[in-house]
Design an enzyme around this catalytic site. Structure first.
Site, PDB file in Angstrom:
ATOM      1  CE  LYS A  96      -4.513   0.654   0.264  1.00 51.82           C
ATOM      2  NZ  LYS A  96      -5.574  -0.201  -0.275  1.00 51.82           N
ATOM      3  N   GLY A 196     -24.766   2.981   1.599  1.00 53.99           N
ATOM      4  CA  GLY A 196     -23.791   3.614   0.691  1.00 53.99           C
ATOM      5  C   GLY A 196     -24.035   3.174  -0.737  1.00 53.99           C
ATOM      6  N   GLY A 198     -22.788   4.282  -3.558  1.00 48.27           N
ATOM      7  CA  GLY A 198     -21.779   4.893  -4.430  1.00 48.27           C
ATOM      8  C   GLY A 198     -21.526   3.976  -5.613  1.00 48.27           C
ATOM      9  CB  VAL A 200     -19.160  -0.815  -4.516  1.00 44.40           C
ATOM     10  CG1 VAL A 200     -19.454  -2.265  -4.206  1.00 44.40           C
ATOM     11  CG2 VAL A 200     -17.689  -0.649  -4.875  1.00 44.40           C
ATOM     12  CE1 TYR A 202     -27.527   3.660 -10.128  1.00 43.20           C
ATOM     13  CE2 TYR A 202     -26.054   2.318 -11.473  1.00 43.20           C
ATOM     14  CZ  TYR A 202     -27.186   3.104 -11.352  1.00 43.20           C
ATOM     15  OH  TYR A 202     -27.989   3.314 -12.441  1.00 43.20           O
TER      16      TYR A 202
HETATM   17  P1  NAD Z   1     -17.992   5.761  -3.318  1.00 48.08           P
HETATM   18  O1  NAD Z   1     -17.284   6.929  -2.751  1.00 48.08           O
HETATM   19  O2  NAD Z   1     -18.341   5.751  -4.769  1.00 48.08           O
HETATM   20  O3  NAD Z   1     -19.360   5.505  -2.502  1.00 48.08           O
HETATM   21  C1  NAD Z   1     -19.474   5.626  -1.130  1.00 48.08           C
HETATM   22  C2  NAD Z   1     -20.897   6.100  -0.865  1.00 48.08           C
HETATM   23  O4  NAD Z   1     -21.118   6.075   0.541  1.00 48.08           O
HETATM   24  C3  NAD Z   1     -21.159   7.514  -1.340  1.00 48.08           C
HETATM   25  O5  NAD Z   1     -22.326   7.540  -2.142  1.00 48.08           O
HETATM   26  C4  NAD Z   1     -21.360   8.304  -0.043  1.00 48.08           C
HETATM   27  O6  NAD Z   1     -22.267   9.377  -0.176  1.00 48.08           O
HETATM   28  C5  NAD Z   1     -21.896   7.216   0.862  1.00 48.08           C
HETATM   29  N1  NAD Z   1     -21.775   7.494   2.277  1.00 48.08           N
HETATM   30  C6  NAD Z   1     -20.774   8.155   2.945  1.00 48.08           C
HETATM   31  N2  NAD Z   1     -21.065   8.191   4.252  1.00 48.08           N
HETATM   32  C7  NAD Z   1     -22.233   7.544   4.416  1.00 48.08           C
HETATM   33  C8  NAD Z   1     -23.014   7.244   5.559  1.00 48.08           C
HETATM   34  N3  NAD Z   1     -22.669   7.617   6.780  1.00 48.08           N
HETATM   35  N4  NAD Z   1     -24.167   6.528   5.372  1.00 48.08           N
HETATM   36  C9  NAD Z   1     -24.548   6.147   4.136  1.00 48.08           C
HETATM   37  N5  NAD Z   1     -23.825   6.411   3.029  1.00 48.08           N
HETATM   38  C10 NAD Z   1     -22.694   7.084   3.174  1.00 48.08           C
HETATM   39  O7  NAD Z   1     -17.112   4.490  -2.924  1.00 48.08           O
HETATM   40  P2  NAD Z   1     -17.147   3.049  -3.593  1.00 48.08           P
HETATM   41  O8  NAD Z   1     -16.088   2.977  -4.624  1.00 48.08           O
HETATM   42  O9  NAD Z   1     -18.542   2.675  -3.912  1.00 48.08           O
HETATM   43  O10 NAD Z   1     -16.622   2.164  -2.385  1.00 48.08           O
HETATM   44  C11 NAD Z   1     -17.457   1.894  -1.270  1.00 48.08           C
HETATM   45  C12 NAD Z   1     -16.638   1.192  -0.190  1.00 48.08           C
HETATM   46  O11 NAD Z   1     -16.082  -0.019  -0.706  1.00 48.08           O
HETATM   47  C13 NAD Z   1     -15.440   2.008   0.312  1.00 48.08           C
HETATM   48  O12 NAD Z   1     -15.242   1.705   1.670  1.00 48.08           O
HETATM   49  C14 NAD Z   1     -14.271   1.460  -0.483  1.00 48.08           C
HETATM   50  O13 NAD Z   1     -13.036   1.609   0.186  1.00 48.08           O
HETATM   51  C15 NAD Z   1     -14.658  -0.008  -0.585  1.00 48.08           C
HETATM   52  N6  NAD Z   1     -14.073  -0.672  -1.750  1.00 48.08           N
HETATM   53  C16 NAD Z   1     -14.346  -0.219  -3.000  1.00 48.08           C
HETATM   54  C17 NAD Z   1     -13.806  -0.874  -4.110  1.00 48.08           C
HETATM   55  C18 NAD Z   1     -14.115  -0.411  -5.509  1.00 48.08           C
HETATM   56  O14 NAD Z   1     -13.846  -1.176  -6.454  1.00 48.08           O
HETATM   57  N7  NAD Z   1     -14.681   0.769  -5.690  1.00 48.08           N
HETATM   58  C19 NAD Z   1     -12.967  -1.974  -3.932  1.00 48.08           C
HETATM   59  C20 NAD Z   1     -12.706  -2.431  -2.629  1.00 48.08           C
HETATM   60  C21 NAD Z   1     -13.269  -1.767  -1.539  1.00 48.08           C
END
Ligand code: NAD
Length: 370
Positions: A96, A196, A198, A200, A202
């Site tokens: 990392k 959440g 976001g 993922v 969605y």
């Molecule tokens: P993202 O930023 O696109 O989505 C996160 C969502 O969570 C946002 O819509 C935000 O408004 C919402 N949010 C924030 N605080 C909140 C709360 N208190 N209650 C409800 N919703 C809240 O992130 P992502 O890429 O969708 O990733 C989501 C999680 O998965 C993160 O923890 C990330 O580290 C983990 N992750 C993502 C991936 C990936 O491929 N994107 C891979 C491994 C792990």
């Protein structure tokens, strides 16, 4: 400047004599500190283990309180990446990187090129990728000075945004948890809450709606909620209520540390399976709390491994066509972890880590025996 584990330890010791946190996390192969005055770059790379292959892991851009906090993050996250790659059956190690953000600064092209040049010096020992606050576009700038970067846009021969693949992995892990709890992995009619919506969350909602699950969603961003309610049949629940909503499966897909001694007693679900990293605020305490409550838990680093499985295909393009099947293999791995939890009641996170360590150790033993 390269710092070995030993010099690194003495560096920490001399700077933070009263802080022993770092020593409890020993075992990293290498920790490297980079700085460049011209661009203001200050970065740390942690490589936990490369027994299975070069260390892969994301680059965070974050405003830490101080260097110690940044170091802690690198040490913790690089270890987690090692377990994720190992349990997912990948031939990669874990690493990392963090770039320490200074107030009001952004990631400039010059700074990213400099970071890339430092990564190049590691000779492929660590391969960098997008993570918190870093994007595919940032990787494009980094790629101008190193070959050791993944997470590039598809148009440039990269694997693109991993989120859809992460969501698919979470979906597969949910099916495994349903098989364990309900005896069937069919999610039709199951009540599933996604905290959440976001990138993922969605994609996960889309997959679950296709299977006619009853999907509840929560987010603090109205725009995100509108996007999902416009495109599939879901019910919106207030963010502070979703974890205690009557559900079959609860999916934390926002921030880390949302499973803790305040939230776990209020959970009203049979299983927890989500994408968020570091879901347990305190690994030992909260893993045990979930176990005591009889809630099936798929460890975060296993449930969210789909994105990594997709990203590493940039390093082995022949694997590109088999990404879906590789992600589907998470099903058997999840069932294996969950069966072990039943047979010897210990937290799932602990068992999954042991399985990852055992895979690494078996290769180490074979190397010694050569
Ligand atoms: P993202 O930023 O696109 O989505 C996160 C969502 O969570 C946002 O819509 C935000 O408004 C919402 N949010 C924030 N605080 C909140 C709360 N208190 N209650 C409800 N919703 C809240 O992130 P992502 O890429 O969708 O990733 C989501 C999680 O998965 C993160 O923890 C990330 O580290 C983990 N992750 C993502 C991936 C990936 O491929 N994107 C891979 C491994 C792990």
């Amino acid at each position: 400047m390269k710092i070995t584990e030993q010099t690194f330890s003495s560096y920490i010791f001399s700077n933070y004599p009263n802080d022993t946190t770092h020593f409890s996390q020993k075992g990293h192969e290498q920790v490297v500190y980079f700085q460049d005055e011209t661009t203001g770059l200050q970065a740390i790379v942690g490589i936990y283990d490369t027994t299975l292959g070069p260390a892969v892991g994301g680059l965070r851009f974050f405003e830490y309180q101080d260097e110690r906090e940044a170091l802690k993050d690198v040490l913790r996250l690089s270890r987690g990446m090692t377990y994720k790659a190992a349990i997912a059956g990948l031939d990669f190690g874990g690493g990392k990187a963090v770039i320490m953000k200074k107030k009001g600064t952004t990631l400039t092209e010059a700074l990213l090129r400099k970071y890339g040049a430092f990564i190049e010096r590691l000779g492929g020992y660590y391969i960098t990728a997008p993570d918190y606050n870093t994007t595919m576009e940032h990787m494009v700038d980094i790629a101008k000075s190193t070959r050791h970067v993944i997470g590039l846009p598809v148009a440039l021969g990269g694997s693109g945004d991993p989120s859809e693949h992460t969501a698919y992995g979470v979906y597969i892990a949910m099916k495994a948890s349903a098989k364990q709890v309900f005896g069937t992995d069919n999610l039709t009619g199951k009540k599933i809450g996604i905290a959440g919506i976001g990138k993922v969350g969605y994609s996960l909602a889309q997959l679950l709606c296709q299977e006619q699950a009853i999907v509840y969603v929560a987010d603090i961003c109205a725009k995100r909620l509108k996007a999902v309610t416009d495109s599939c049949k879901v019910e919106v629940v207030a963010a502070e209520h979703l974890h205690s909503w009557p559900l079959d499966i609860y999916a934390p897909c926002a921030l880390g540390a949302t499973l803790n001694n305040t939230t776990i007693p209020t959970l009203s679900c049979a299983a927890v399976v989500g994408s968020a990293n570091n879901q347990l605020a305190d690994q030992d305490r909260d893993g045990k709390l979930l176990l005591q409550r009889g809630i099936v838990y798929v460890p975060d680093f296993l449930a969210n491994a789909g994105g990594l499985i997709n990203a590493v295909t940039e390093l082995e393009p022949s694997a590109h066509h088999s990404v879906k099947q590789r992600i589907e293999q998470l099903y058997t791995i999840c069932l294996d972890v969950l069966a072990k939890v039943v047979n010897s009641p210990r937290p799932a996170q602990e068992i999954a880590q042991e399985m990852a360590i055992a895979r690494i150790q078996s290769i180490k033993n074979a190397q010694v025996g050569r």
